[in-house]
Design an enzyme around this catalytic site. Structure first.
Site, PDB file in Angstrom:
ATOM      1  N   ASP A 149       0.838  -1.198   0.000  1.00 47.95           N
ATOM      2  CA  ASP A 149       0.000   0.000   0.000  1.00 47.95           C
ATOM      3  C   ASP A 149       0.880   1.257   0.000  1.00 47.95           C
ATOM      4  OD1 ASP A 149      -2.514  -1.581   0.487  1.00 47.95           O
ATOM      5  OD2 ASP A 149      -1.380  -2.126   2.256  1.00 47.95           O
TER       6      ASP A 149
ATOM      7  N   HIS B 249      -4.792  -3.519   6.401  1.00 45.56           N
ATOM      8  CA  HIS B 249      -4.673  -3.720   4.951  1.00 45.56           C
ATOM      9  C   HIS B 249      -6.072  -4.061   4.434  1.00 45.56           C
ATOM     10  CE1 HIS B 249      -3.190  -4.814   1.037  1.00 45.56           C
ATOM     11  NE2 HIS B 249      -3.678  -6.031   1.151  1.00 45.56           N
TER      12      HIS B 249
HETATM   13  C1  LMR Z   1      -3.915  -6.446  -2.740  1.00 46.52           C
HETATM   14  O1  LMR Z   1      -3.877  -5.477  -1.997  1.00 46.52           O
HETATM   15  O2  LMR Z   1      -3.574  -6.397  -3.927  1.00 46.52           O
HETATM   16  C2  LMR Z   1      -4.455  -7.751  -2.226  1.00 46.52           C
HETATM   17  O3  LMR Z   1      -4.382  -7.796  -0.830  1.00 46.52           O
HETATM   18  C3  LMR Z   1      -5.850  -7.907  -2.721  1.00 46.52           C
HETATM   19  C4  LMR Z   1      -6.476  -9.214  -2.347  1.00 46.52           C
HETATM   20  O4  LMR Z   1      -7.541  -9.174  -1.735  1.00 46.52           O
HETATM   21  O5  LMR Z   1      -5.907 -10.261  -2.679  1.00 46.52           O
END
Ligand code: LMR
Length: 404
Positions: A216, A244
């Protein structure tokens, strides 16, 4: 020099397989034996033939256990680690790959590719489907494998299903990993999975557990750089606060661009609040829509970045984001959660939480929301952490970045 048990097609599936042994037992070129999986376990580094000049100053080998090792993220990450990119050109590594019954043949394929890369620093590749064997003496555990949310599943079901897996893995780490093992949880919901894992591994320091929010942070840096028309490296001091999930808070208030306050360089509060922020919170989901599957290469790069951030001294004045235990945190966030915060490291594998960031009302309100979400998630899985009787209320808008 490698040692270990031999492997054959009749080997019990939970046996940890070491590749040097096969070579010693057979000493045949790859693929010559009809029953041999082509090329797997046949490359051996013979210590007596080593180029002493080259290896004299190498550090002692470290063991890195990776779950979900046959998956897409690992398929990018393992090669970065084995190449020396993460730990440096003097750090030999042993990779211990954890798969499942379903993925164990695929795991052999991964080992074949690792061998074919001829990475000098890669001294061992061990495969297994029993966490208690694979995690033995691990210096690092990268917990990537987790089940995705299926059709009709409530978020609570996902927490329960993956929570059970992380409780088991925590117990295994507790029993067999080094006490100093660093644990990086990537499988979603990663903050709460990390908390469950930690609760089941009391022999390990709680501060050795991380849930990945570096992805992120990297996403936020990219978008800020694009908006400001500068290169990514110019963007620093970016914190991701919280979970997250779509409640995460990418902090543009304390971020810097070229050493200046981000809000001075990007003089567009509406964009920062209403475009940038939701774009980072939901980027994983958008990627799934376009790509048809979850982020893999960028996740692997961010795991490598997150590990490097712990083994390299942080640049003066800068910090990185990692979701870590909130015990004793300087921001008044409820204790006992795994929450993404600004961290610094001396490069010895440990970290400290950076104090003194400005938390304005806009940030405070959103950080609170993410804190509440994580507190609720913890209540839902408390039985997996040895606490009975907590009630589970999942807020409707709590989504993983991939759930949109
Ligand atoms: C991401 O942020 O790309 C992953 O965590 C998304 C997911 O839900 O696999």
């Amino acid at each position: 020099m490698m040692m270990g048990k031999t492997c054959s097609k009749t080997t019990p599936s939970n046996l940890l397989v070491k590749r040097g042994e096969r070579q010693k037992a057979r000493n045949t070129p790859a693929g010559k034996e009809t029953n041999a999986p082509l090329g797997v376990f046949v490359l051996e580094y013979d210590a007596s033939n080593e180029d002493i000049e080259k290896t004299r100053n190498w550090k002692p080998i470290i063991k890195i256990a990776v779950s979900g090792a046959a998956g897409m993220i690992s398929n990018h990450l393992l090669f970065k680690i084995a190449s020396g990119e993460v730990f440096g050109p003097d750090q030999p590594v042993a990779l211990r790959l954890l798969g499942s019954e379903r993925s164990q043949v695929a795991l052999e394929g991964v080992a074949m590719e690792l061998e074919d890369c001829l990475f000098p620093l890669l001294r061992e590749v061990d495969l297994g489907i029993d966490a208690k064997k694979v995690f033995e003496d691990a210096d690092w555990a990268l917990l990537i494998g987790a089940k995705p949310r299926g059709p009709g599943m409530e978020r609570g079901d996902l927490l329960e299903m993956n929570g059970g897996l992380f409780a088991e893995q925590g117990k295994a780490l507790n029993e067999v990993a080094k006490k100093t093992c660093k644990v990086m949880v990537v499988g979603n919901p990663c903050n709460t999975n990390a908390l469950i894992c930690m609760a089941n591994a009391p022999n390990l320091d709680r501060r050795n557990f991380h849930a990945l929010t570096r992805l992120d942070e990297n996403r936020a840096k990219c978008q800020l750089a694009l908006k400001a028309g500068v290169f990514y490296e110019t963007v620093s001091n970016v914190t991701i606060w919280g979970n997250h999930s779509t409640t995460q808070v990418p902090d543009f208030v304390n971020a810097k661009i070229g050493g200046e306050r981000c809000t001075d360089v990007i003089d567009d509060q509406t964009w920062l609040e209403n475009d940038f922020t939701p774009a980072i919170q939901t980027r994983g989901g958008l990627l799934i829509k376009k790509w048809g599957r979850s982020s893999a290469a960028s996740t692997a790069v961010s795991i490598a970045d997150a590990m490097k951030a712990l083994v390299t001294p942080t640049k003066e004045g800068d910090w990185f984001s990692s979701a870590v235990i909130t015990d004793g945190n300087p921001y008044g966030i409820e204790e006992g959660l795994v929450f993404s915060m600004p961290c610094r490291s001396k490069g010895d594998g440990s970290y400290e939480i950076v104090e003194g960031l400005k938390i304005n009302d806009w940030l405070r309100e959103r950080i609170k929301k993410s804190e509440e979400e994580l507190s609720n998630e913890r209540s839902c899985v408390s039985h997996l952490m040895g606490v009975e009787g907590a009630s589970c209320v999942i807020l409707e808008d709590t989504l993983l970045p991939g759930e949109m």
